[in-house]
Design a protein around this motif. Sequence first.
Motif, short mmCIF file in Angstrom:
data_model
loop_
_atom_site.label_atom_id
_atom_site.label_comp_id
_atom_site.label_asym_id
_atom_site.label_seq_id
_atom_site.Cartn_x
_atom_site.Cartn_y
_atom_site.Cartn_z
N THR A 47 0.83 -1.21 0.00
CA THR A 47 0.00 0.00 0.00
C THR A 47 0.86 1.26 0.00
O THR A 47 0.50 2.25 -0.64
CB THR A 47 -0.94 0.02 1.21
N HIS A 48 2.02 1.22 0.66
CA HIS A 48 2.91 2.37 0.62
C HIS A 48 3.41 2.62 -0.81
O HIS A 48 3.45 3.76 -1.27
CB HIS A 48 4.11 2.17 1.55
N ALA A 49 3.79 1.54 -1.48
CA ALA A 49 4.30 1.67 -2.84
C ALA A 49 3.24 2.22 -3.79
O ALA A 49 3.56 2.92 -4.76
CB ALA A 49 4.81 0.31 -3.33
N GLN A 50 1.98 1.90 -3.51
CA GLN A 50 0.88 2.38 -4.36
C GLN A 50 0.44 3.80 -4.03
O GLN A 50 -0.39 4.36 -4.73
CB GLN A 50 -0.32 1.44 -4.20
N GLY A 51 1.00 4.36 -2.95
CA GLY A 51 0.59 5.70 -2.54
C GLY A 51 -0.78 5.74 -1.91
O GLY A 51 -1.47 6.77 -1.98
N ALA A 52 -1.18 4.64 -1.27
CA ALA A 52 -2.49 4.58 -0.64
C ALA A 52 -2.54 5.48 0.59
O ALA A 52 -1.51 5.79 1.20
CB ALA A 52 -2.82 3.14 -0.25
N VAL A 53 -3.74 5.86 0.97
CA VAL A 53 -3.92 6.68 2.17
C VAL A 53 -3.46 5.90 3.39
O VAL A 53 -3.77 4.72 3.55
CB VAL A 53 -5.40 7.11 2.31
#
Length: 468
Positions: free
Chosen positions: A361-367
């Motif tokens: 999720t960090h790599a995807q730029g998720a909230v």
Amino acid sequence: MRALLFLAAALAAAPALAQAPATPAAVPLPRTPGTPYAPRSIPDRIVLTAGADPSREMAVAFRTDRAQASAAAQIVRAVDGPTLEREARTVTGTTRAIESANGSANYHQVRFTGLEPDRVYAYRVRGAAGWSEWFQFRTAAQGFRPFRFLYLGDTQNGILTYASRVIRQGFMAGQVALTVHAGDLAAQRDDLDHDDEWGEWNQAGGYNYASTPQLPATGNHEYVDTMLPDGRESRKLGPYWPLQFALPGNGADSVKATSYYVDYQGVRFVVLDGTAALDLGALDAQTKWLDSTLAASTARWNVVLFHQPIFTCARPKDTAVLKAAWKPIFEARRVDLVLQGHDHCYSRLTAEAGRDAARATHAQGAVQGPVYLVSVTGSKMYGLNDRALKQPDRVAEATELFQIVDVAAQRLSFRTYTASGTLYDGFDLERGADGRNRLRELGVALPAERVCRGEVGPDGGACVSREK
């Protein structure tokens, strides 16, 4: 055969053991060598705390011998020459007595009100033989201003021997505007005489505690065991907490001595009492107060501080009661950081689903929702549990740590350092145009995770962690 011999010896010794006095009071608590913490005619244990609005109010607590019967301090806008006395005004406060193994003492508290924002003030406190040295602090700016704060986990054990170097390393990082403590500042049980423990805690921080506002949370060791009239065991707040810290008193109705909030330059710090919530019936009151205090916050960032962690890195199970009551509020009110202690290990957790899910999720730029931190500063260490290498983003075992947090308008920069000053972990929370956070990893090589390998600790000697 060895077991039978041991059993026979135990049975033979049983009558003698049954007759021997074995009450805890019969065994004196160990003392600090040289008994250096006797109250004196010059003030000591000087600790600065913030008012709810630290741009306008600060407070100081200090100790003297009984000869100084009243609380008095002097405060003045700081000048650059040795003339602070010329325009200093005297402020009085409250005094409470305590009896300790180090002798009779008075604890004093004085509140400095009507201050101007973003100004340097000098103050000193009174003892029977004269004034302390002058200390300086800067009031908070009114509204947002970038600043740095220091976060410390449990100091509790080995306070002067071991924790002091970590505390001092934290202040050596420079420009620390305030310090937050995640509970269990002292053991206050049976490791050392309690007055000696608080003497060591004050000595470990020294003038830094008198010059930088301290925001402490209570841990279970700030409480002492007590027996109810019906024979049940309970807890009560130990005698040193309300003497040592002059806190704002703006918390939940049933726990105003241990819950409070402070607004400092764009950050609302909300401090909770996990022990009172878990053991003393104060969960509902704090839960309602937490929700309303966060709902009313107009700060850019919200940081919550308490002792018992929502997600544990050492214990078999998470703190289910607090998790059920407080985690939904942290998420709904968009809390940024949740700072905790209690586990005597390090943990940074950003996704309940585990570290692999978090990385994705960090790599995807998720909230990013609340980031849950656990840390330890003193010498007592617990071993990691069976989830620690899978669920938190990063952990450490048998490691003393301090954390530096830099607050900017659109970024919280969180850095974790070992006792020797080595960067061990870190991340940035970046506020997007949509008002939500994204977590950015540092993108630099970090040391291997510090864990015990069987009986061998991360520094090559024996593993000092014990199973919880």
